[in-house]
Enzyme design. Sequence first.
Site, PDB file in Angstrom:
ATOM      1  N   ASP A  85       0.845  -1.198   0.000  1.00 53.28           N
ATOM      2  CA  ASP A  85       0.000   0.000   0.000  1.00 53.28           C
ATOM      3  C   ASP A  85       0.885   1.254   0.000  1.00 53.28           C
ATOM      4  O   ASP A  85       1.922   1.279   0.681  1.00 53.28           O
ATOM      5  CB  ASP A  85      -0.869  -0.043   1.276  1.00 53.28           C
ATOM      6  CG  ASP A  85      -2.048   0.904   1.230  1.00 53.28           C
ATOM      7  OD1 ASP A  85      -2.468   1.283   0.131  1.00 53.28           O
ATOM      8  OD2 ASP A  85      -2.558   1.256   2.324  1.00 53.28           O
ATOM      9  N   HIS A 184      -8.230   9.690   5.063  1.00 58.62           N
ATOM     10  CA  HIS A 184      -7.615   8.617   5.856  1.00 58.62           C
ATOM     11  C   HIS A 184      -7.916   8.836   7.342  1.00 58.62           C
ATOM     12  O   HIS A 184      -7.637   9.911   7.885  1.00 58.62           O
ATOM     13  CB  HIS A 184      -6.090   8.629   5.689  1.00 58.62           C
ATOM     14  CG  HIS A 184      -5.608   7.939   4.451  1.00 58.62           C
ATOM     15  ND1 HIS A 184      -4.717   8.499   3.565  1.00 58.62           N
ATOM     16  CD2 HIS A 184      -5.889   6.705   3.948  1.00 58.62           C
ATOM     17  CE1 HIS A 184      -4.462   7.644   2.590  1.00 58.62           C
ATOM     18  NE2 HIS A 184      -5.158   6.552   2.781  1.00 58.62           N
ATOM     19  N   GLY A 185      -8.428   7.821   7.991  1.00 52.75           N
ATOM     20  CA  GLY A 185      -8.667   7.887   9.434  1.00 52.75           C
ATOM     21  C   GLY A 185     -10.049   8.434   9.762  1.00 52.75           C
ATOM     22  O   GLY A 185     -10.812   8.841   8.872  1.00 52.75           O
ATOM     23  N   HIS A 212      -9.805   4.769  -0.862  1.00 52.99           N
ATOM     24  CA  HIS A 212      -9.022   4.764   0.383  1.00 52.99           C
ATOM     25  C   HIS A 212      -9.831   5.485   1.460  1.00 52.99           C
ATOM     26  O   HIS A 212     -10.771   6.214   1.168  1.00 52.99           O
ATOM     27  CB  HIS A 212      -7.693   5.495   0.177  1.00 52.99           C
ATOM     28  CG  HIS A 212      -6.699   4.694  -0.592  1.00 52.99           C
ATOM     29  ND1 HIS A 212      -5.462   4.383  -0.104  1.00 52.99           N
ATOM     30  CD2 HIS A 212      -6.771   4.124  -1.821  1.00 52.99           C
ATOM     31  CE1 HIS A 212      -4.804   3.661  -0.993  1.00 52.99           C
ATOM     32  NE2 HIS A 212      -5.568   3.489  -2.054  1.00 52.99           N
ATOM     33  N   GLY A 213      -9.428   5.259   2.714  1.00 55.78           N
ATOM     34  CA  GLY A 213     -10.032   6.022   3.795  1.00 55.78           C
ATOM     35  C   GLY A 213     -11.464   5.631   4.092  1.00 55.78           C
ATOM     36  O   GLY A 213     -12.294   6.485   4.406  1.00 55.78           O
ATOM     37  N   ALA A 214     -11.777   4.340   4.033  1.00 53.62           N
ATOM     38  CA  ALA A 214     -13.178   3.928   4.207  1.00 53.62           C
ATOM     39  C   ALA A 214     -13.608   3.847   5.667  1.00 53.62           C
ATOM     40  O   ALA A 214     -14.800   3.709   5.944  1.00 53.62           O
ATOM     41  CB  ALA A 214     -13.411   2.589   3.523  1.00 53.62           C
ATOM     42  N   SER A 215     -12.670   3.948   6.607  1.00 49.66           N
ATOM     43  CA  SER A 215     -13.070   3.851   8.022  1.00 49.66           C
ATOM     44  C   SER A 215     -14.041   4.957   8.381  1.00 49.66           C
ATOM     45  O   SER A 215     -13.802   6.133   8.068  1.00 49.66           O
ATOM     46  CB  SER A 215     -11.849   3.951   8.932  1.00 49.66           C
ATOM     47  OG  SER A 215     -11.078   2.793   8.819  1.00 49.66           O
ATOM     48  N   ASN A 234     -10.233   0.329   0.898  1.00 51.78           N
ATOM     49  CA  ASN A 234      -9.150   0.194   1.884  1.00 51.78           C
ATOM     50  C   ASN A 234      -9.623   0.584   3.285  1.00 51.78           C
ATOM     51  O   ASN A 234     -10.216   1.652   3.464  1.00 51.78           O
ATOM     52  CB  ASN A 234      -7.987   1.115   1.516  1.00 51.78           C
ATOM     53  CG  ASN A 234      -7.183   0.587   0.353  1.00 51.78           C
ATOM     54  OD1 ASN A 234      -7.552  -0.403  -0.273  1.00 51.78           O
ATOM     55  ND2 ASN A 234      -6.087   1.246   0.072  1.00 51.78           N
ATOM     56  N   VAL A 235      -9.306  -0.263   4.234  1.00 47.16           N
ATOM     57  CA  VAL A 235      -9.713  -0.017   5.621  1.00 47.16           C
ATOM     58  C   VAL A 235      -8.513  -0.258   6.533  1.00 47.16           C
ATOM     59  O   VAL A 235      -7.866  -1.305   6.460  1.00 47.16           O
ATOM     60  CB  VAL A 235     -10.872  -0.954   6.029  1.00 47.16           C
ATOM     61  CG1 VAL A 235     -11.266  -0.705   7.472  1.00 47.16           C
ATOM     62  CG2 VAL A 235     -12.065  -0.766   5.105  1.00 47.16           C
TER      63      VAL A 235
HETATM   64  P1  13P Z   1      -8.657   4.354   6.826  1.00 44.15           P
HETATM   65  O1  13P Z   1      -7.593   4.349   7.875  1.00 44.15           O
HETATM   66  O2  13P Z   1      -9.468   5.604   6.831  1.00 44.15           O
HETATM   67  O3  13P Z   1      -9.505   3.136   6.871  1.00 44.15           O
HETATM   68  O4  13P Z   1      -7.907   4.328   5.409  1.00 44.15           O
HETATM   69  C1  13P Z   1      -7.185   3.180   5.052  1.00 44.15           C
HETATM   70  C2  13P Z   1      -6.504   3.319   3.731  1.00 44.15           C
HETATM   71  O5  13P Z   1      -6.943   4.023   2.860  1.00 44.15           O
HETATM   72  C3  13P Z   1      -5.267   2.560   3.525  1.00 44.15           C
HETATM   73  O6  13P Z   1      -4.673   2.809   2.293  1.00 44.15           O
END
Ligand code: 13P
Length: 286
Positions: A85, A184-185, A212-215, A234-235
């Site tokens: 990644d 992200h995050g 990306h950044g699905a959390s 991505n999580v």
């Molecule tokens: P999150 O930390 O928001 O889930 O993002 C993960 C990510 O995009 C890793 O490449």
Amino acid sequence: MLLDGNDGLKALTEAYAAGHALPGFVAYNLETVQGIVAAAEAATDQPVIIQAGSSPFKHAGQETLMRLALDAAHRSTARLGVHLDHSRDLDEITACLKAGYTSVMVDGSHLPFAENIALTREAVRRARDHGAWVEAELGALAGDEDVSTDADASAVAMTDPVQAAEFVAETGVDALAIAVGNVHGFTTRPVRLDLDRLAEIRTAVPVPLVLHGASGLPEEQLHGALARGVAKVNVNAELRRAYLEAVSARLPTALPGSDVVTVWAAGRDAVTQAATRIINQLKPSG
Ligand code: 13P
């Protein structure tokens, strides 16, 4: 089993065609790898991607984490890709390709457009020699890959659909990570994806898109993205939070006996639960 690059790309393409997505889960250590693998094994026949590196290499060591993820994938009954990644380093990309990674993400999103194209094109050239597929990023994502910083999506550049078409044509990349308001995050403000922009990008480029950044993303936003060409999600932060909450809950009873094993096991099982929930959100319905 470890998917090879061809089977990994086939799984991605099939998900894209069917309007669902493969999860890409970030792993830092033994327990997160084991937790992800256990979730993949429980989700019969859903391919899952373990994202081992680049940032987690700083914690675990490149060689150690590479071997750990690849070995776990080989031994598992689940269909697992192992993916690098966010790498900016062609030597690191080559090392992962040689070790047997299914796919790599080359991240030139911080570079001027022409330099991002040049870096990505070289990564694609190297990956082809190893039968791996390549993800690249255009547009810049807010936030930090390892720590939630409550970042603001409006502070960074969204992906331009016209540039995206040129970028994919010029690089030959297999999947494109996009910036459409994703972060992200975790954030305190709810994230709202620009789904119209996402639909325009999907129309403009012929390859699967990566979110990306699905959390913390609300479920209807996630489903909106899947309906508009996102085939890999991505999580990371959700797994980190699950791990830390479980570890901190376990600590008071573990500390008197210096019992590390039950603490690590609690973290691992929490990762499995969080990953399972996400796999269920992304898998084909019905
Ligand atoms: P999150 O930390 O928001 O889930 O993002 C993960 C990510 O995009 C890793 O490449």
